[in-house]
Structures are given as C-alpha cells and as structure tokens.
Design a protein around this motif. Structure first.
Motif: not given
Length: 172
Positions: A6-9, A19-24, A83-93
């Motif tokens: 979830l971190t993009v400069p 594309a693979e990185t952006a897709a993740e 969990g520590s997935s990006a989805e879990a972190e976003a949901s917690r926030r």
C-alpha cells in the motif's frame, strides 16, 4: 523497512513500475480478477484524480461474480482483523471507528452480520471510513430489508467507494 503493497512514493512510480508490482498494489485495493488488469491498461495516468476515477469506474462496472471475489477478501464489520496483509491493514485502518463502539452496538453489529449473511450469503460491505459504528449499524439494519438485486447494487457501490479510497491512498 521492506516493500509494502500500500506504499507507493508517487504517481510517477505507479505509472512506471513493472505491471506485476503495480497489479499487486491494486489487488490489495480490490481483489476482483479483472480490476487490476483494467486499471493498469490506463497507465500512464496524468494525475492521481484520473487514476482514482478510473479505479472507481472499473469497480462499479464489475459483474456480480467478480464483486463476490472481492467481497471474500473483506472481513466482517466489527470483527477484529488479524494478519499483516495489505488488505488486513487497510481494513483495520478503515474500521478504526469500531474501536470506539460500545458493547451494545458491537453486539448488535455482530448479530446483524449473522442475519445479513444468512439473508444474502456474503459479508455486509460498507465504506467504514468516515462512519461511526452507530451509522454502520443503521445502514446494516436498513439494508437487511433490500431485495437481492438492490443489495447487490449497494454492495457494488460500497466496493467502489472503498476501492477509490484505497487507490487514492496508493498515490497520496
């Protein structure tokens, strides 16, 4: 500190990274199979607003079977998200306001979740960001009266709003 989905400069990095990185990164915003592919097809984006608008447009256009895939990645409102997935972190926030919910409201939301899942066969999805626990409970109760078609339209809209907030967070 390692890479975090979830971190993009900035937008330039998003536009130019593989594309693979952006897709993740995009899959952490919306897990529907075609979401990342369709958003990536629009690169490079001239500004963050255009990227967010495209993400919202793609999310709103998803057929129900793809919305259902995205729903499977979302925890219940009121559950303690592990969990520590990006989805879990976003949901917690996004569900941060639930930490202020009193025990009666929390219990009513958990009961409402069970009734909702029994009625619609998927989790209750709502953009939690900017809403109080009481507002989410009122929406849950209101939406329990929806027919399936109306509720699917509401779920798709909520998914689009959540997706837009997450994609905005990618580049801001």
């Amino acid at each position: 500190m390692g890479w975090h989905p979830l971190t993009v400069p900035d937008l330039d990095v998003f536009n130019s990274e593989p594309a693979e990185t952006a897709a993740e990164r995009l899959c952490a915003c919306n897990a529907a199979p075609r979401f990342a592919r369709e958003v990536l097809a629009g690169r490079p984006y001239p500004d963050a607003g255009t990227l967010v608008a495209r993400a919202e447009e793609v999310a709103r256009s998803l057929p129900w079977d793809e919305v259902a895939v995205a729903l499977a990645a979302h925890p219940r409102i009121g559950d303690r998200v592990a969990g520590s997935s990006a989805e879990a972190e976003a949901s917690r926030r996004e569900q941060n306001s639930m930490s202020d919910a009193d025990s009666q409201v929390r219990a009513a939301i958990l009961d409402g979740n069970r009734a909702y899942e029994a009625r619609f066969d998927h989790v209750f999805l709502i953009r939690a960001a900017g809403r109080s626990p009481e507002e989410m409970l009122a929406e849950l109760r209101r939406r329990l009266d929806n027919d399936v078609e109306t509720e699917r339209a509401e779920v798709t809209e909520q998914l689009a709003q959540i997706t837009a907030l997450r994609v905005k967070g990618l580049v801001s």
